[in-house]
Write a protein that holds these residues in place. Structure first.
Motif, PDB file in Angstrom:
ATOM      1  N   ARG A   1       0.995  -1.138  -0.049  1.00  0.00           N
ATOM      2  CA  ARG A   1      -0.127   0.105  -0.017  1.00  0.00           C
ATOM      3  C   ARG A   1       0.985   1.224  -0.147  1.00  0.00           C
ATOM      4  N   PHE A   2       0.546   2.299  -0.821  1.00  0.00           N
ATOM      5  CA  PHE A   2       1.165   3.480  -0.697  1.00  0.00           C
ATOM      6  C   PHE A   2       0.373   4.356   0.255  1.00  0.00           C
ATOM      7  N   ALA A   3       1.396   5.107   1.156  1.00  0.00           N
ATOM      8  CA  ALA A   3       0.782   5.885   2.138  1.00  0.00           C
ATOM      9  C   ALA A   3       1.902   6.958   2.635  1.00  0.00           C
ATOM     10  N   PRO A   4       1.667   7.892   3.234  1.00  0.00           N
ATOM     11  CA  PRO A   4       2.443   8.946   3.972  1.00  0.00           C
ATOM     12  C   PRO A   4       3.000   8.486   5.369  1.00  0.00           C
ATOM     13  N   ASP A   5       3.968   8.957   5.801  1.00  0.00           N
ATOM     14  CA  ASP A   5       4.575   8.570   6.875  1.00  0.00           C
ATOM     15  C   ASP A   5       3.406   8.248   8.295  1.00  0.00           C
ATOM     16  N   PRO A   6       2.845   9.249   8.755  1.00  0.00           N
ATOM     17  CA  PRO A   6       1.979   8.882   9.828  1.00  0.00           C
ATOM     18  C   PRO A   6       0.970   8.001   9.628  1.00  0.00           C
ATOM     19  N   GLU A   7       0.460   7.438   8.329  1.00  0.00           N
ATOM     20  CA  GLU A   7      -0.364   6.422   8.070  1.00  0.00           C
ATOM     21  C   GLU A   7       0.528   4.911   8.307  1.00  0.00           C
ATOM     22  N   VAL A   8       1.663   4.983   7.650  1.00  0.00           N
ATOM     23  CA  VAL A   8       2.688   3.850   7.666  1.00  0.00           C
ATOM     24  C   VAL A   8       2.806   3.547   9.174  1.00  0.00           C
ATOM     25  N   LEU A   9       3.003   4.593   9.971  1.00  0.00           N
ATOM     26  CA  LEU A   9       3.598   4.142  11.470  1.00  0.00           C
ATOM     27  C   LEU A   9       2.037   3.379  12.242  1.00  0.00           C
ATOM     28  N   ALA A  10       0.982   4.156  11.791  1.00  0.00           N
ATOM     29  CA  ALA A  10      -0.073   3.458  12.338  1.00  0.00           C
ATOM     30  C   ALA A  10      -0.559   2.165  12.091  1.00  0.00           C
ATOM     31  N   ALA A  11      -0.192   1.773  10.687  1.00  0.00           N
ATOM     32  CA  ALA A  11      -0.501   0.676  10.240  1.00  0.00           C
ATOM     33  C   ALA A  11       0.353  -0.377  10.840  1.00  0.00           C
ATOM     34  N   VAL A  12       1.626  -0.213  10.890  1.00  0.00           N
ATOM     35  CA  VAL A  12       2.604  -0.998  11.481  1.00  0.00           C
ATOM     36  C   VAL A  12       2.253  -1.342  12.941  1.00  0.00           C
ATOM     37  N   LEU A  13       2.027  -0.325  13.591  1.00  0.00           N
ATOM     38  CA  LEU A  13       1.599  -0.277  15.014  1.00  0.00           C
ATOM     39  C   LEU A  13       0.555  -0.913  15.201  1.00  0.00           C
TER      40      LEU A  13
ATOM     41  N   ASN B   1      -0.487  -3.565  13.604  1.00  0.00           N
ATOM     42  CA  ASN B   1      -0.555  -4.841  12.991  1.00  0.00           C
ATOM     43  C   ASN B   1      -1.318  -4.941  11.724  1.00  0.00           C
ATOM     44  N   GLN B   2      -1.754  -4.078  11.020  1.00  0.00           N
ATOM     45  CA  GLN B   2      -2.024  -4.186   9.837  1.00  0.00           C
ATOM     46  C   GLN B   2      -1.438  -4.454   8.565  1.00  0.00           C
ATOM     47  N   TYR B   3       0.123  -4.032   8.621  1.00  0.00           N
ATOM     48  CA  TYR B   3       1.181  -4.416   7.792  1.00  0.00           C
ATOM     49  C   TYR B   3       2.145  -4.910   8.649  1.00  0.00           C
ATOM     50  N   GLU B   4       3.102  -5.813   8.437  1.00  0.00           N
ATOM     51  CA  GLU B   4       4.100  -6.397   8.975  1.00  0.00           C
ATOM     52  C   GLU B   4       5.422  -5.255   8.839  1.00  0.00           C
ATOM     53  N   LEU B   5       5.635  -4.948   7.620  1.00  0.00           N
ATOM     54  CA  LEU B   5       6.781  -4.009   7.450  1.00  0.00           C
ATOM     55  C   LEU B   5       6.300  -2.471   6.791  1.00  0.00           C
ATOM     56  N   GLY B   6       7.064  -1.651   7.198  1.00  0.00           N
ATOM     57  CA  GLY B   6       6.903  -0.248   6.762  1.00  0.00           C
ATOM     58  C   GLY B   6       8.063   0.585   6.305  1.00  0.00           C
ATOM     59  N   LEU B   7       7.861   1.580   5.388  1.00  0.00           N
ATOM     60  CA  LEU B   7       8.961   2.411   5.309  1.00  0.00           C
ATOM     61  C   LEU B   7       8.617   3.769   5.567  1.00  0.00           C
ATOM     62  N   VAL B   8       9.553   4.519   6.148  1.00  0.00           N
ATOM     63  CA  VAL B   8       9.117   5.794   6.487  1.00  0.00           C
ATOM     64  C   VAL B   8      10.429   6.765   6.368  1.00  0.00           C
ATOM     65  N   THR B   9      10.359   8.098   6.062  1.00  0.00           N
ATOM     66  CA  THR B   9      11.236   9.225   5.947  1.00  0.00           C
ATOM     67  C   THR B   9      11.739   9.546   7.179  1.00  0.00           C
ATOM     68  N   LEU B  10      11.172   9.665   8.308  1.00  0.00           N
ATOM     69  CA  LEU B  10      11.786  10.165   9.513  1.00  0.00           C
ATOM     70  C   LEU B  10      11.734   8.700  10.476  1.00  0.00           C
ATOM     71  N   LYS B  11      13.018   8.865  11.143  1.00  0.00           N
ATOM     72  CA  LYS B  11      13.197   7.580  12.009  1.00  0.00           C
ATOM     73  C   LYS B  11      11.978   7.658  13.273  1.00  0.00           C
ATOM     74  N   PRO B  12      11.419   6.757  13.632  1.00  0.00           N
ATOM     75  CA  PRO B  12      10.563   6.915  14.676  1.00  0.00           C
ATOM     76  C   PRO B  12      11.318   6.676  16.075  1.00  0.00           C
ATOM     77  N   ASP B  13      10.886   7.143  17.160  1.00  0.00           N
ATOM     78  CA  ASP B  13      11.520   6.918  18.384  1.00  0.00           C
ATOM     79  C   ASP B  13      10.699   6.378  19.366  1.00  0.00           C
ATOM     80  N   ASP B  14       9.356   5.508  18.712  1.00  0.00           N
ATOM     81  CA  ASP B  14       8.801   4.633  19.553  1.00  0.00           C
ATOM     82  C   ASP B  14       9.341   3.224  19.706  1.00  0.00           C
ATOM     83  N   ALA B  15       9.397   3.019  21.151  1.00  0.00           N
ATOM     84  CA  ALA B  15      10.005   1.797  21.470  1.00  0.00           C
ATOM     85  C   ALA B  15       9.559   0.397  21.031  1.00  0.00           C
TER      86      ALA B  15
END
Length: 296
Positions: A123-135, A137-151
């Motif tokens: 799926r194509f999506a902006p960074d916020p949607e990528v982070l939410a989808a991985v958190l 468990n809607q998608y196993e893998l994601g790519l983002v342009t800003l490194k997240p600091d979520d543990a």
């Protein structure tokens, strides 16, 4: 739910056809074997007809035997998946920004062709949607342009992607701000921010992208360069989006000096390892993007 011990007794009894031998194999008494069968028949009806030296399954008994076989296969598949041994089947689910997605998707399809047991979901999506989808468990893998600091997320360097000033091939001679003013700007959702970052280095002291005439807009990553190719204006876009455009002869990348580069981070949940097939896919994609021709 039916007691697993009762089911094990029933399948052994169906295999051996003898209460005595079933009791010996399972290290039970014959009374216990009879009791397990009686419990099942109380739940499901008559399962077996006891004849001298013979045990005959009823239609209900055959149906239960088929059910037990399905349970056994499901158990084996689960154990393979949890052990990581099942590398030839499974889903590769990846959510990413559009530009890198245009380069990734053909590579993912090639992987699926090479591994028919794999299923690709992208799926194509902006960074916020990528982070939410991985958190979530809607998608196993994601790519983002800003490194997240979520543990809860593990992030590792995947690749880098420069921004490019792209002009019509017939108007590729851009030396001063006035050349951009004559062309006009083809905008997109990230266009203003990307153009500001790149053009401020190429043309320091310029009045800024907001002063240029806007000649068009598209929110479809694969179509942003279409008006550029038709000579309607210029744009600033990530390299992988430009490299995926089919009519390269109709566009030109304008040299802008020191590159403006975005780092792309691969993310997944940190609490558990990625699936075996996803890990193999990641290794293949990293190798592909490490090659100079990954985006030309």
């Amino acid at each position: 739910m039916l007691n697993p011990q009762w089911l094990r007794t029933f399948t052994t009894l169906a295999e051996l056809g003898s209460f005595t031998r079933t009791a010996e194999r399972l290290q039970l008494t014959q009374a216990a074997v009879s009791q397990h069968l009686r419990h099942l028949e109380n739940e499901l009806g008559l399962l077996a007809i006891r004849r001298p030296r013979q045990l005959e399954l009823t239609p209900a008994g055959n149906a239960l035997l088929a059910y037990c076989a399905e349970l056994d296969l499901a158990d084996k598949r689960l154990r393979l998946r949890l052990s990581g041994a099942d590398a030839e089947s499974g889903e590769i689910s990846l959510i990413s920004p559009g530009s890198i997605g245009l380069a990734l998707f053909p590579m993912l399809l090639a992987l699926q062709q090479a591994h028919p047991g794999w299923v690709v979901r992208h799926r194509f999506a902006p960074d916020p949607e990528v982070l939410a989808a991985v958190l979530q468990n809607q998608y196993e893998l994601g790519l983002v342009t800003l490194k997240p600091d979520d543990a809860r997320l593990s992030a590792s360097h995947f690749t880098e992607e420069p921004l490019e000033l792209v002009a019509p091939a017939a108007h590729a001679e851009i030396h001063e701000w006035a050349d951009l003013e004559r062309l006009g700007f083809i905008d997109h959702p990230d266009g203003q921010a990307m153009a500001s970052r790149l053009l401020s280095r190429r043309f320091p002291g310029s009045p800024g992208i907001h002063t240029l005439r806007r000649q068009g807009f598209s929110n479809q990553i694969g179509l942003i360069l279409e008006p550029v190719a038709r000579g309607l204006g210029f744009t600033v876009i990530p390299r992988y989006a430009r490299s995926a455009f089919p009519r390269q002869d109709d566009i030109a990348v304008v040299e802008c000096g020191p590159p403006v580069v975005d780092t792309l981070w691969l993310i997944h949940r940190s609490e558990w390892p990625v699936s075996n097939c996803a890990a193999r896919a990641i290794d293949h994609l990293r190798e592909r993007f490490a090659k100079p021709d990954a985006a030309r």
